[in-house]
Write a protein that holds these residues in place. Sequence first.
Motif, PDB file in Angstrom:
ATOM      1  N   ASP A 182       9.643   7.571   0.133  1.00 41.58           N
ATOM      2  CA  ASP A 182       9.320   6.714  -0.995  1.00 41.58           C
ATOM      3  C   ASP A 182       8.780   5.375  -0.536  1.00 41.58           C
ATOM      4  OD1 ASP A 182      12.096   7.840  -3.054  1.00 41.58           O
ATOM      5  OD2 ASP A 182      10.048   8.614  -2.823  1.00 41.58           O
ATOM      6  N   GLU A 183       9.334   4.847   0.571  1.00 39.07           N
ATOM      7  CA  GLU A 183       8.943   3.507   1.005  1.00 39.07           C
ATOM      8  C   GLU A 183       7.550   3.504   1.627  1.00 39.07           C
ATOM      9  OE1 GLU A 183      10.649  -0.182   3.697  1.00 39.07           O
ATOM     10  OE2 GLU A 183      11.670   1.757   3.692  1.00 39.07           O
ATOM     11  N   PHE A 184       7.298   4.425   2.554  1.00 44.90           N
ATOM     12  CA  PHE A 184       5.997   4.481   3.212  1.00 44.90           C
ATOM     13  C   PHE A 184       5.545   5.946   3.275  1.00 44.90           C
ATOM     14  CE2 PHE A 184       7.818   0.582   5.094  1.00 44.90           C
ATOM     15  CZ  PHE A 184       6.875  -0.315   4.632  1.00 44.90           C
ATOM     16  N   SER A 185       4.926   6.403   2.217  1.00 44.14           N
ATOM     17  CA  SER A 185       4.528   7.806   2.130  1.00 44.14           C
ATOM     18  C   SER A 185       3.343   8.117   3.036  1.00 44.14           C
ATOM     19  CB  SER A 185       4.174   8.155   0.681  1.00 44.14           C
ATOM     20  OG  SER A 185       5.303   8.031  -0.135  1.00 44.14           O
ATOM     21  N   HIS A 186       2.530   7.103   3.348  1.00 45.86           N
ATOM     22  CA  HIS A 186       1.340   7.331   4.156  1.00 45.86           C
ATOM     23  C   HIS A 186       1.321   6.367   5.332  1.00 45.86           C
ATOM     24  CE1 HIS A 186      -0.217  10.003   1.094  1.00 45.86           C
ATOM     25  NE2 HIS A 186       0.073   9.097   0.196  1.00 45.86           N
ATOM     26  N   PRO A 187       2.152   6.613   6.367  1.00 49.52           N
ATOM     27  CA  PRO A 187       2.150   5.704   7.512  1.00 49.52           C
ATOM     28  C   PRO A 187       0.796   5.737   8.210  1.00 49.52           C
ATOM     29  CG  PRO A 187       3.376   7.713   8.024  1.00 49.52           C
ATOM     30  CD  PRO A 187       3.063   7.770   6.561  1.00 49.52           C
TER      31      PRO A 187
ATOM     32  N   TYR B  67      -5.107   4.760  -8.200  1.00 48.59           N
ATOM     33  CA  TYR B  67      -4.807   5.623  -7.049  1.00 48.59           C
ATOM     34  C   TYR B  67      -4.913   4.833  -5.745  1.00 48.59           C
ATOM     35  CZ  TYR B  67      -5.280   9.326  -3.582  1.00 48.59           C
ATOM     36  OH  TYR B  67      -5.104  10.125  -2.470  1.00 48.59           O
ATOM     37  N   ILE B  68      -5.987   4.052  -5.602  1.00 48.23           N
ATOM     38  CA  ILE B  68      -6.173   3.266  -4.377  1.00 48.23           C
ATOM     39  C   ILE B  68      -5.097   2.192  -4.270  1.00 48.23           C
ATOM     40  CG2 ILE B  68      -7.758   1.756  -3.115  1.00 48.23           C
ATOM     41  CD1 ILE B  68     -10.066   3.224  -4.508  1.00 48.23           C
ATOM     42  N   ARG B  69      -4.800   1.519  -5.393  1.00 45.95           N
ATOM     43  CA  ARG B  69      -3.740   0.499  -5.394  1.00 45.95           C
ATOM     44  C   ARG B  69      -2.421   1.086  -4.925  1.00 45.95           C
ATOM     45  NH1 ARG B  69      -1.598  -0.571 -11.095  1.00 45.95           N
ATOM     46  NH2 ARG B  69      -0.683   1.425 -10.506  1.00 45.95           N
ATOM     47  N   ASP B  70      -2.065   2.258  -5.440  1.00 43.13           N
ATOM     48  CA  ASP B  70      -0.798   2.877  -5.070  1.00 43.13           C
ATOM     49  C   ASP B  70      -0.792   3.283  -3.593  1.00 43.13           C
ATOM     50  OD1 ASP B  70      -0.004   2.506  -7.665  1.00 43.13           O
ATOM     51  OD2 ASP B  70      -0.274   4.600  -8.267  1.00 43.13           O
ATOM     52  N   ALA B  71      -1.946   3.735  -3.081  1.00 43.14           N
ATOM     53  CA  ALA B  71      -2.035   4.083  -1.661  1.00 43.14           C
ATOM     54  C   ALA B  71      -1.836   2.853  -0.786  1.00 43.14           C
ATOM     55  CB  ALA B  71      -3.385   4.737  -1.365  1.00 43.14           C
ATOM     56  N   VAL B  72      -2.397   1.723  -1.206  1.00 45.21           N
ATOM     57  CA  VAL B  72      -2.219   0.474  -0.464  1.00 45.21           C
ATOM     58  C   VAL B  72      -0.758   0.036  -0.499  1.00 45.21           C
ATOM     59  CG1 VAL B  72      -2.820  -1.982  -0.404  1.00 45.21           C
ATOM     60  CG2 VAL B  72      -4.604  -0.284  -0.820  1.00 45.21           C
ATOM     61  N   THR B  73      -0.124   0.167  -1.666  1.00 49.65           N
ATOM     62  CA  THR B  73       1.287  -0.198  -1.783  1.00 49.65           C
ATOM     63  C   THR B  73       2.156   0.669  -0.883  1.00 49.65           C
ATOM     64  OG1 THR B  73       1.093  -1.077  -4.032  1.00 49.65           O
ATOM     65  CG2 THR B  73       3.250  -0.248  -3.375  1.00 49.65           C
ATOM     66  N   LYS B  74       1.889   1.967  -0.849  1.00 47.08           N
ATOM     67  CA  LYS B  74       2.685   2.868  -0.010  1.00 47.08           C
ATOM     68  C   LYS B  74       2.503   2.565   1.477  1.00 47.08           C
ATOM     69  CE  LYS B  74       2.775   6.654  -3.345  1.00 47.08           C
ATOM     70  NZ  LYS B  74       2.271   7.998  -3.690  1.00 47.08           N
ATOM     71  N   ALA B  75       1.304   2.136   1.846  1.00 46.77           N
ATOM     72  CA  ALA B  75       1.031   1.851   3.251  1.00 46.77           C
ATOM     73  C   ALA B  75       1.580   0.508   3.698  1.00 46.77           C
ATOM     74  CB  ALA B  75      -0.474   1.895   3.508  1.00 46.77           C
ATOM     75  N   THR B  76       1.722  -0.439   2.763  1.00 41.89           N
ATOM     76  CA  THR B  76       2.085  -1.809   3.135  1.00 41.89           C
ATOM     77  C   THR B  76       3.456  -2.257   2.637  1.00 41.89           C
ATOM     78  OG1 THR B  76       1.086  -2.796   1.147  1.00 41.89           O
ATOM     79  CG2 THR B  76      -0.353  -2.447   3.058  1.00 41.89           C
ATOM     80  N   GLY B  77       3.973  -1.610   1.598  1.00 40.35           N
ATOM     81  CA  GLY B  77       5.212  -2.070   0.998  1.00 40.35           C
ATOM     82  C   GLY B  77       5.030  -3.242   0.053  1.00 40.35           C
ATOM     83  N   GLN B  78       3.782  -3.674  -0.175  1.00 36.25           N
ATOM     84  CA  GLN B  78       3.475  -4.793  -1.071  1.00 36.25           C
ATOM     85  C   GLN B  78       2.980  -4.267  -2.416  1.00 36.25           C
ATOM     86  OE1 GLN B  78       3.908  -8.016  -0.554  1.00 36.25           O
ATOM     87  NE2 GLN B  78       4.320  -8.074   1.640  1.00 36.25           N
ATOM     88  N   THR B  79       3.297  -5.006  -3.488  1.00 38.67           N
ATOM     89  CA  THR B  79       2.820  -4.634  -4.820  1.00 38.67           C
ATOM     90  C   THR B  79       1.720  -5.597  -5.255  1.00 38.67           C
ATOM     91  OG1 THR B  79       4.530  -5.985  -5.874  1.00 38.67           O
ATOM     92  CG2 THR B  79       5.023  -3.650  -5.501  1.00 38.67           C
ATOM     93  N   PHE B  80       0.755  -5.076  -6.012  1.00 39.74           N
ATOM     94  CA  PHE B  80      -0.405  -5.854  -6.450  1.00 39.74           C
ATOM     95  C   PHE B  80      -0.634  -5.624  -7.944  1.00 39.74           C
ATOM     96  CE2 PHE B  80      -0.827  -4.604  -2.058  1.00 39.74           C
ATOM     97  CZ  PHE B  80      -1.117  -5.805  -1.414  1.00 39.74           C
TER      98      PHE B  80
END
Length: 265
Positions: free
Chosen positions: A40-45, A131-144
């Motif tokens: 859940d925290e980093f789905s796409h390392p 979709y791109i926003r969620d991918a960035v969040t999964k990779a960084t742990g930051q929300t936008f």
Amino acid sequence: MEEFVVRGQNKRSPANDAISPRKKIKLERMKQEEEEEEEDEFSHPVPWQKIEAEGLDCDYALLFSKEEADHLLKQLEEEVVYSTGEEAKVQIFGKVYDIPRKQATHGDAGLTYTYSGVARLACPWTPTLEYIRDAVTKATGQTFNFVLVNRYKDGRDHMGEHRDDEKELDPLCPIASVSLGAPRDFVFRHRDTRGKRTRRQIEPVKLELAHGSLLLMNSPTNTFWYHGLPVRKKISLPRVNLTFRRILLDQKKRPSVDSQQGTSD
């Protein structure tokens, strides 16, 4: 200089035939819960490359494969409607100019972002931007909660040197820049080296932002460094750049930049 984000090893119970079946089940459940929490925290390392200079702190990685990046670019070309009229202009030293690229703003309902003398209201998220926003969040742990979309039709479209230091932005949140399309040079220049009276000799930092890449501009980069996308006349293909930001809903609660960075602009 490279640094990589490495996913933590899952905890494993020692092999022991004497462990009871009930305890084995409990251990397996614990292991499964740990794996789910990590997923859940980093789905796409992704492997990160650290880019550093005096007052500059960035992380760079390829977030999407070529096939996925191609698909995302195609979807954005169909979904995004770019600004026209006054919103397609910029104010510089009191004069108004046409923006040398196309722009669009999307984000959570009611958000506005003001820069270069123009206030821009966020349009709703499109499916591909979400979709791109969620991918960035999964990779960084930051929300936008906001994204600025810039489309460059070819190498003649460009962006002048500037800093993303508007008062609406959360200074504790990095700006995440996703690039799709033609690779372009991205240049950082220290504030003390600009203008006729340069105070110091600090080399600019130049990156080539690849198709499907993600660049994180961490604090205090936007305090000390300007960045821009210069003209490259030999490039004939388009590029779409998405800069994801976190806009403060209550600016009275804005964290102190000075307390975090030890300096002020």
